[in-house]
Scaffold this motif. Structure first.
Motif, PDB file in Angstrom:
ATOM      1  N   GLY A 103       1.087  -1.130  -0.247  1.00  0.00           N
ATOM      2  CA  GLY A 103       0.060  -0.116   0.222  1.00  0.00           C
ATOM      3  C   GLY A 103       0.912   1.073  -0.187  1.00  0.00           C
ATOM      4  O   GLY A 103       0.530   1.886  -0.946  1.00  0.00           O
ATOM      5  N   THR A 104       2.195   1.275   1.005  1.00  0.00           N
ATOM      6  CA  THR A 104       2.974   2.491   0.524  1.00  0.00           C
ATOM      7  C   THR A 104       3.923   2.806  -0.583  1.00  0.00           C
ATOM      8  O   THR A 104       3.862   3.647  -1.640  1.00  0.00           O
ATOM      9  N   LEU A 105       3.813   1.511  -0.968  1.00  0.00           N
ATOM     10  CA  LEU A 105       4.605   1.398  -2.488  1.00  0.00           C
ATOM     11  C   LEU A 105       3.303   2.057  -3.766  1.00  0.00           C
ATOM     12  O   LEU A 105       3.976   3.060  -4.101  1.00  0.00           O
ATOM     13  N   ASP A 106       2.301   1.414  -3.329  1.00  0.00           N
ATOM     14  CA  ASP A 106       0.717   2.330  -4.581  1.00  0.00           C
ATOM     15  C   ASP A 106       0.778   3.651  -4.369  1.00  0.00           C
ATOM     16  O   ASP A 106       0.995   4.378  -4.985  1.00  0.00           O
ATOM     17  N   ALA A 107       1.241   4.120  -2.801  1.00  0.00           N
ATOM     18  CA  ALA A 107       1.135   5.663  -2.756  1.00  0.00           C
ATOM     19  C   ALA A 107       1.603   6.398  -2.803  1.00  0.00           C
ATOM     20  O   ALA A 107       2.023   7.061  -3.573  1.00  0.00           O
ATOM     21  N   VAL A 108       3.503   6.083  -3.108  1.00  0.00           N
ATOM     22  CA  VAL A 108       4.488   6.562  -3.187  1.00  0.00           C
ATOM     23  C   VAL A 108       4.632   6.183  -4.932  1.00  0.00           C
ATOM     24  O   VAL A 108       5.467   7.910  -5.475  1.00  0.00           O
ATOM     25  N   GLY A 149     -10.031  -6.727   0.751  1.00  0.00           N
ATOM     26  CA  GLY A 149     -11.561  -5.335   1.601  1.00  0.00           C
ATOM     27  C   GLY A 149     -11.046  -4.735   2.831  1.00  0.00           C
ATOM     28  O   GLY A 149     -11.251  -3.395   2.649  1.00  0.00           O
ATOM     29  N   GLY A 150      -9.049  -4.382   2.283  1.00  0.00           N
ATOM     30  CA  GLY A 150      -8.563  -3.623   3.257  1.00  0.00           C
ATOM     31  C   GLY A 150      -7.546  -3.043   3.124  1.00  0.00           C
ATOM     32  O   GLY A 150      -6.527  -2.389   3.650  1.00  0.00           O
ATOM     33  N   LEU A 151      -7.249  -3.184   1.542  1.00  0.00           N
ATOM     34  CA  LEU A 151      -5.705  -2.614   0.656  1.00  0.00           C
ATOM     35  C   LEU A 151      -5.879  -0.996   0.794  1.00  0.00           C
ATOM     36  O   LEU A 151      -5.211  -0.439   0.944  1.00  0.00           O
ATOM     37  N   SER A 152      -6.876  -0.772   0.556  1.00  0.00           N
ATOM     38  CA  SER A 152      -6.776   0.747   0.317  1.00  0.00           C
ATOM     39  C   SER A 152      -7.606   1.733   0.850  1.00  0.00           C
ATOM     40  O   SER A 152      -8.647   2.276   0.812  1.00  0.00           O
ATOM     41  N   THR A 153      -7.951   1.436   2.452  1.00  0.00           N
ATOM     42  CA  THR A 153      -9.179   1.769   3.024  1.00  0.00           C
ATOM     43  C   THR A 153      -7.493   2.081   5.241  1.00  0.00           C
ATOM     44  O   THR A 153      -6.569   0.913   4.865  1.00  0.00           O
ATOM     45  N   GLN A 176      -4.840   3.627  -4.826  1.00  0.00           N
ATOM     46  CA  GLN A 176      -6.456   3.085  -5.602  1.00  0.00           C
ATOM     47  C   GLN A 176      -7.272   2.539  -5.475  1.00  0.00           C
ATOM     48  O   GLN A 176      -6.910   2.139  -4.052  1.00  0.00           O
ATOM     49  N   PRO A 177      -8.436   2.760  -5.768  1.00  0.00           N
ATOM     50  CA  PRO A 177      -9.848   2.443  -5.470  1.00  0.00           C
ATOM     51  C   PRO A 177      -9.528   0.588  -5.025  1.00  0.00           C
ATOM     52  O   PRO A 177     -10.153   0.162  -3.955  1.00  0.00           O
ATOM     53  N   ASP A 300      -6.442   9.573  -9.214  1.00  0.00           N
ATOM     54  CA  ASP A 300      -6.400  10.559  -9.101  1.00  0.00           C
ATOM     55  C   ASP A 300      -5.142  11.511  -8.522  1.00  0.00           C
ATOM     56  O   ASP A 300      -4.672  10.709  -7.607  1.00  0.00           O
ATOM     57  N   GLU A 301      -4.605  12.149  -9.335  1.00  0.00           N
ATOM     58  CA  GLU A 301      -4.143  13.328  -9.388  1.00  0.00           C
ATOM     59  C   GLU A 301      -3.961  13.750  -7.721  1.00  0.00           C
ATOM     60  O   GLU A 301      -2.782  13.746  -7.196  1.00  0.00           O
TER      61      GLU A 301
END
Length: 304
Positions: A103-108, A149-153, A176-177, A300-301
């Motif tokens: 999830g951190t990798l997706d964010a950065v 259910g929990g990756l994007s929250t 990512q949603p 979403d940028e």
């Protein structure tokens, strides 16, 4: 159909690694990733093995770069190309561990993660990691449900047989949603798992004909990705027609993404091959990413 790159350098498999890769490192890998990113290729890959017993490494290879560290670096060197674990073994990780780290990798990376996920088959490695092997399929199915259910929250909650948690906070998390899950495997069961719990299927160890037969019997949902490898290294500079035939054959059986390897003598030659394929791959129905946005469509940028 999109085309991605099965990353060179990151795996030392006796059957596929070229001589130049044995002496290459992060600089050569980054050069390939940057070129693929600039040209609009869909993704780069990195596989997972933690500790391969030496007698097995003689057959499967012993060099497997860690996908999280590798992608963290490549995320900073690229802008648009997606980062595809190929594959992360679910049984080696708790779902919350994957949620936090990837999830951190997706964010950065600005929402560029594609989680390629698999059940795993190397019993000796499971034993080394003290991970249960016999019921790994059931555990993997439950882990997929937990991750979905929990990756994007920031407040994941799950109650199952193997995993049970609530009242926890996980930040940062995936931006990512819905992070795409591509499920690896070579059986009808793996395809069924991909259809019911994932967003795509990553078959391996099967012929194109076998894959075609399995797909004809499956009811694939809308938007489902069929991700096939190139089967052999492509040589766009040396054999344009053979390269087109490989891509056209995979398109004909329903591939929506091809993850390709390339004939190469060094990193510069590899990049030249990427550029050559970019020039004519449209004849086989391949679509490259637009050069205008710097993040994949649908991201979403403002969430970066």
């Amino acid at each position: 159909m999109h085309i991605g790159v099965t990353s060179p350098v990151v795996i030392d498999h006796p059957a596929s690694r070229t001589e130049w890769e044995r002496h290459a490192g992060i600089d050569e890998l980054a050069r390939v990733a940057e070129t693929a990113d600039r040209l609009g290729y869909h993704h780069v890959t990195c596989s997972e093995h933690v500790a391969v017993p030496t007698r097995i490494a003689a057959e499967r290879g012993g060099v497997y770069w860690d996908p999280l560290a590798t992608f963290g670096y490549l995320a900073a060197r690229t802008r648009r190309i997606r980062l595809n674990t190929r594959v992360l073994v679910l049984g080696y990780h708790h779902p919350l561990e994957i949620a936090k780290r990837y999830g951190t990798l997706d964010a950065v990376s600005g929402g560029r993660l594609i989680l390629g996920l698999g059940v795993g088959s190397l019993a000796e490695e499971f034993a080394l990691l003290d991970a249960p092997f016999a019921d790994r399929g059931a555990r993997a199915d439950e882990a997929l449900l937990a991750l979905r259910g929990g990756l994007s929250t920031p407040y994941p909650e799950f109650h199952g047989t193997f995993y049970d948690y609530a009242d926890v906070e996980v930040r940062p998390h995936a931006v990512q949603p819905r992070v795409p899950f591509w499920i690896g495997g070579r059986t009808t069961r793996s395809l069924r798992r991909a259809v019911t719990l994932g967003d795509g299927w990553l078959p391996f160890g099967l012929t194109v004909q076998q894959i075609d037969e399995m797909l004809r019997k499956a009811d694939l949902p809308a938007g489902f990705e069929v991700v096939l490898d190139s089967g052999r290294p492509l040589d766009p500079l040396g054999d344009r027609d053979a390269t087109l035939r490989v891509l056209e054959r995979r398109c004909a059986v329903g591939a929506t993404v091809v993850s390709a390897t390339f004939v190469s003598t060094d990193a510069d030659h590899y990049c030249d091959q990427l550029a050559a394929l970019h020039e004519f791959a449209g004849e086989a129905g391949v679509t490259f990413e637009s050069a205008s946005p710097e993040t994949p469509s649908g991201i979403d940028e403002s969430s970066r």
